[in-house]
Design a protein around this motif. Structure first.
Motif, PDB file in Angstrom:
ATOM      1  N   VAL A 171      30.606  52.552  32.249  1.00  0.00           N
ATOM      2  CA  VAL A 171      30.616  50.991  32.178  1.00  0.00           C
ATOM      3  C   VAL A 171      30.554  50.928  30.151  1.00  0.00           C
ATOM      4  O   VAL A 171      31.495  49.673  30.389  1.00  0.00           O
ATOM      5  CB  VAL A 171      29.333  50.552  32.150  1.00  0.00           C
ATOM      6  N   LEU A 172      29.883  51.269  29.474  1.00  0.00           N
ATOM      7  CA  LEU A 172      29.964  51.184  27.984  1.00  0.00           C
ATOM      8  C   LEU A 172      31.293  51.648  27.500  1.00  0.00           C
ATOM      9  O   LEU A 172      31.846  50.796  27.072  1.00  0.00           O
ATOM     10  CB  LEU A 172      28.765  52.080  27.560  1.00  0.00           C
ATOM     11  N   ALA A 173      32.271  53.061  27.953  1.00  0.00           N
ATOM     12  CA  ALA A 173      33.084  53.216  27.409  1.00  0.00           C
ATOM     13  C   ALA A 173      34.373  52.442  27.989  1.00  0.00           C
ATOM     14  O   ALA A 173      34.914  52.291  26.604  1.00  0.00           O
ATOM     15  CB  ALA A 173      33.049  55.186  28.326  1.00  0.00           C
ATOM     16  N   LEU A 174      34.450  51.849  29.411  1.00  0.00           N
ATOM     17  CA  LEU A 174      35.725  51.268  29.915  1.00  0.00           C
ATOM     18  C   LEU A 174      35.111  49.646  28.296  1.00  0.00           C
ATOM     19  O   LEU A 174      36.520  49.695  28.201  1.00  0.00           O
ATOM     20  CB  LEU A 174      35.396  50.594  30.244  1.00  0.00           C
ATOM     21  N   SER A 175      33.656  49.605  28.388  1.00  0.00           N
ATOM     22  CA  SER A 175      33.721  48.054  27.303  1.00  0.00           C
ATOM     23  C   SER A 175      34.518  48.845  26.019  1.00  0.00           C
ATOM     24  O   SER A 175      34.192  47.435  24.865  1.00  0.00           O
ATOM     25  CB  SER A 175      32.409  47.846  27.503  1.00  0.00           C
ATOM     26  N   TYR A 176      33.954  49.745  25.298  1.00  0.00           N
ATOM     27  CA  TYR A 176      34.264  49.721  24.315  1.00  0.00           C
ATOM     28  C   TYR A 176      35.832  49.958  24.101  1.00  0.00           C
ATOM     29  O   TYR A 176      36.898  49.870  23.386  1.00  0.00           O
ATOM     30  CB  TYR A 176      33.813  51.321  23.382  1.00  0.00           C
ATOM     31  N   SER A 177      36.833  50.654  25.257  1.00  0.00           N
ATOM     32  CA  SER A 177      37.386  51.169  25.504  1.00  0.00           C
ATOM     33  C   SER A 177      39.261  49.417  25.472  1.00  0.00           C
ATOM     34  O   SER A 177      40.152  49.578  24.861  1.00  0.00           O
ATOM     35  CB  SER A 177      38.525  51.716  26.737  1.00  0.00           C
ATOM     36  N   ILE A 201      44.206  43.066  30.926  1.00  0.00           N
ATOM     37  CA  ILE A 201      42.609  43.857  31.877  1.00  0.00           C
ATOM     38  C   ILE A 201      42.197  43.181  33.477  1.00  0.00           C
ATOM     39  O   ILE A 201      42.403  41.793  33.476  1.00  0.00           O
ATOM     40  CB  ILE A 201      41.847  43.401  30.608  1.00  0.00           C
ATOM     41  N   PRO A 202      42.235  43.994  34.055  1.00  0.00           N
ATOM     42  CA  PRO A 202      42.291  43.622  35.527  1.00  0.00           C
ATOM     43  C   PRO A 202      40.741  43.049  35.624  1.00  0.00           C
ATOM     44  O   PRO A 202      39.926  42.638  34.605  1.00  0.00           O
ATOM     45  CB  PRO A 202      41.335  44.942  36.011  1.00  0.00           C
ATOM     46  N   GLY A 203      40.918  41.856  36.147  1.00  0.00           N
ATOM     47  CA  GLY A 203      39.422  41.057  36.454  1.00  0.00           C
ATOM     48  C   GLY A 203      38.738  41.827  36.628  1.00  0.00           C
ATOM     49  O   GLY A 203      37.214  41.419  35.955  1.00  0.00           O
ATOM     50  N   PHE A 204      38.068  42.637  37.481  1.00  0.00           N
ATOM     51  CA  PHE A 204      36.669  43.554  37.365  1.00  0.00           C
ATOM     52  C   PHE A 204      36.327  43.586  36.239  1.00  0.00           C
ATOM     53  O   PHE A 204      35.123  44.493  35.756  1.00  0.00           O
ATOM     54  CB  PHE A 204      36.448  44.724  38.607  1.00  0.00           C
ATOM     55  N   LEU A 205      37.424  43.891  35.135  1.00  0.00           N
ATOM     56  CA  LEU A 205      36.708  44.766  34.069  1.00  0.00           C
ATOM     57  C   LEU A 205      36.342  44.066  33.100  1.00  0.00           C
ATOM     58  O   LEU A 205      35.586  44.049  31.929  1.00  0.00           O
ATOM     59  CB  LEU A 205      37.381  45.709  33.341  1.00  0.00           C
ATOM     60  N   LYS A 206      37.021  42.178  32.786  1.00  0.00           N
ATOM     61  CA  LYS A 206      36.854  41.527  32.241  1.00  0.00           C
ATOM     62  C   LYS A 206      35.594  41.297  31.806  1.00  0.00           C
ATOM     63  O   LYS A 206      34.743  40.523  30.883  1.00  0.00           O
ATOM     64  CB  LYS A 206      37.284  39.777  32.373  1.00  0.00           C
ATOM     65  N   PRO A 207      34.226  41.132  32.883  1.00  0.00           N
ATOM     66  CA  PRO A 207      33.066  40.853  31.902  1.00  0.00           C
ATOM     67  C   PRO A 207      31.836  42.255  30.661  1.00  0.00           C
ATOM     68  O   PRO A 207      31.650  41.880  30.365  1.00  0.00           O
ATOM     69  CB  PRO A 207      31.892  40.990  33.395  1.00  0.00           C
ATOM     70  N   LEU A 208      33.188  43.439  31.145  1.00  0.00           N
ATOM     71  CA  LEU A 208      32.780  43.999  30.270  1.00  0.00           C
ATOM     72  C   LEU A 208      33.386  44.234  28.825  1.00  0.00           C
ATOM     73  O   LEU A 208      33.645  44.928  27.971  1.00  0.00           O
ATOM     74  CB  LEU A 208      33.517  45.715  30.316  1.00  0.00           C
ATOM     75  N   GLN A 209      33.970  42.942  28.329  1.00  0.00           N
ATOM     76  CA  GLN A 209      34.291  42.857  27.238  1.00  0.00           C
ATOM     77  C   GLN A 209      33.673  41.890  26.372  1.00  0.00           C
ATOM     78  O   GLN A 209      33.211  41.805  25.390  1.00  0.00           O
ATOM     79  CB  GLN A 209      35.179  41.513  27.192  1.00  0.00           C
ATOM     80  N   SER A 210      32.511  41.605  27.252  1.00  0.00           N
ATOM     81  CA  SER A 210      30.737  40.904  25.806  1.00  0.00           C
ATOM     82  C   SER A 210      30.332  42.859  26.016  1.00  0.00           C
ATOM     83  O   SER A 210      29.610  43.421  27.048  1.00  0.00           O
ATOM     84  CB  SER A 210      30.678  40.736  27.297  1.00  0.00           C
ATOM     85  N   ILE A 211      30.154  43.423  24.957  1.00  0.00           N
ATOM     86  CA  ILE A 211      29.005  44.752  24.991  1.00  0.00           C
ATOM     87  C   ILE A 211      27.778  44.106  25.414  1.00  0.00           C
ATOM     88  O   ILE A 211      26.593  45.978  26.149  1.00  0.00           O
ATOM     89  CB  ILE A 211      29.348  45.240  23.385  1.00  0.00           C
TER      90      ILE A 211
END
Length: 356
Positions: free
Chosen positions: A70-76, A93-103
Motif C-alpha cells: 500500500v505504501l510502496a504503491l502510494s510512493y510510486s 492511474i487506476p481508480g482503485f489506486l487513486k486514494p493512495l495518491q494521498s500519503i
C-alpha cells in the motif's frame, strides 16, 4: 518485582544498544539495523498470535505485505503513472489506486486493510472452529496465494522485481534523513512493545493465554473463544501492516519475496529462537538471527547458511523454549525463594473420653 527487573532490564539494555547504533555505524549499518528493528514489530505481531494465543500462522507475511505494498504503491504514483504501469499502456492511474495518491490516506489504509483482512479471514476460520494444523495450512495457502498475486499482476505490483527507488518517508516534499527515520522507527517499536506488554497482561490477555492452555475449559465458562481469537488476530494484522509500512521507507523497495512463504517462515524461526510467549524473546530472536546472518554472510559467503542452520539446531536442542524463555525458566528455578516451614500451632483435638 524480580520478574519486572528480569524482563524490563533486558528490554532497556536492548533499547540502549539500538539507540546508540547510529553513533558507531555507517549509513549501511544504520539502514540494516533499522530493518531489523522493523522486523521486531513484525515478530511481536506474530508472537501475539502464536506465543500467546497458540495459533501458528504460516502466512503472516500476507499482512506485512499488504501494508508494505500500500505504501510502496502510494510512493510510486506520486508523480503520475509509474514506469512499470506505462509499459502495459496504462495512461492514467487506476481508480482503485487513486486514494493512495494521498500519503496520509495510504498510511491509514496500510494498517486498516491488513486488520480488515485478518478480521475477515479470522471470522470464517474461527467461527468454523478451525484450529491446529488446519489453521496453519490455511494461512500457508494464503501466503502462497498472496505471493502469486504479487508476481502475476506485474502492471500493478511491478511483478517479480517489485517496486524500487522508493523515498524515505517524505515530509514537506523532502525525504526524511536516515538517522531521524531510524529513531522514528525505534520510537514506534517501543510503543508497540509497551502496548503488547499491556495487552498480554490485561484481563483480555489472560483469557487469550487461557484459551491457548485449555480452550475447552474456557468455553465451558461461557467465554466466546472465537471472538477472542478474531480480535487478537486483527490486532496482529494491524501491527504486521504497520511493520510493512515502516519497512518500505527504510530499504527503499518492496517485492513479492516480502509477502510469501520465505518471510513467513523466517519470522517463525526468529520467534522460536528468542522464545515465543515473551515479548522480549521476540526482540532477542529477531536481532540475534538477523545480526548473525549478516556477519556470517560477510565472513563465509558460500557456507553461511550451513553455519546458521547449525546454530539454529543447537539452540532448539539446548533451549527448547527459546533463549530468553529457557533462561527465564532456569532463573526462576535457581532464585526461587525457599518455602518457610510453618510450625503446626493447631490445638490437638480432645478425645471424647476426656470431654466426658
Amino acid at each position: 518485582m524480580k520478574k519486572w527487573v528480569s524482563g524490563h532490564a533486558v528490554s532497556v539494555l536492548l533499547l540502549i544498544y539500538l539507540a546508540l547504533t547510529p553513533m558507531f555505524s555507517s549509513a549501511f549499518g544504520i539502514e540494516l539495523m533499522g530493518k531489523f528493528v522493523v522486523f521486531i514489530i513484525f515478530a511481536i505481531a506474530l508472537d501475539l498470535v502464536w506465543g500467546y494465543a497458540g495459533l501458528l500462522s504460516l502466512g503472516h507475511a500476507v499482512f506485512f505485505g499488504l501494508g508494505g505494498y500500500v505504501l510502496a504503491l502510494s510512493y510510486s504514483i506520486q508523480d503520475g503513472v509509474p514506469g512499470f504501469m506505462s509499459r502495459f499502456d496504462i495512461q492514467e492511474i487506476p481508480g482503485f489506486l487513486k486514494p493512495l495518491q494521498s500519503i496520509p490516506a495510504a498510511l491509514g489504509i496500510g494498517v486498516l486493510l491488513p486488520a480488515a483482512v485478518a478480521g475477515i479471514v479470522g471470522y470464517f476460520i474461527f467461527k468454523s472452529r478451525v484450529s491446529g494444523v488446519y489453521f496453519s495450512l490455511i494461512t500457508l495457502a494464503l501466503a502462497k496465494l498472496m505471493e502469486m498475486i504479487a508476481i502475476n499482476n506485474q502492471k500493478y505490483t511491478g511483478g517479480f522485481n517489485g517496486l524500487m527507488g522508493l523515498p524515505r518517508f517524505p515530509i514537506n516534499g523532502k525525504p526524511m534523513d536516515l538517522v531521524p527515520y531510524f529513531y522514528l522507527v525505534l520510537f514506534v517499536t517501543v510503543l508497540v512493545y509497551l502496548f503488547s506488554y499491556w495487552l498480554t497482561r490485561s484481563h483480555f490477555g489472560k483469557i487469550v493465554k487461557s484459551i491457548r492452555e485449555n480452550e475447552g475449559r474456557i468455553s465451558f465458562f461461557s467465554y466466546n473463544v472465537a471472538n477472542y481469537k478474531i480480535f487478537i488476530y486483527i490486532v496482529s494484522g494491524f501491527l504486521s501492516g504497520l511493520a510493512g509500512m515502516l519497512y518500505v521507507p527504510m530499504v527503499g523497495f518492496f517485492s513479492p519475496q516480502d509477502v510469501g512463504l520465505s518471510m513467513s517462515t523466517m519470522i517463525i524461526v526468529w520467534l522460536a529462537i528468542g522464545g515465543r510467549g515473551t515479548i522480549v524473546g521476540a526482540a532477542i530472536g529477531t536481532l540475534l538471527i538477523n545480526v548473525l546472518s549478516n556477519k556470517l554472510s560477510e565472513q563465509y559467503p558460500d557456507q553461511w547458511q550451513l553455519f546458521l542452520g547449525i546454530v539454529i539446531i543447537l539452540v532448539v536442542l539446548f533451549f527448547p523454549n527459546g533463549i530468553y524463555g529457557t533462561l527465564k525458566d532456569a532463573a526462576g528455578r535457581w532464585f526461587k525463594p525457599k518455602e518457610e516451614v510453618v510450625p503446626d500451632t493447631k490445638v490437638p483435638a480432645i478425645p471424647n473420653q476426656i470431654r466426658e
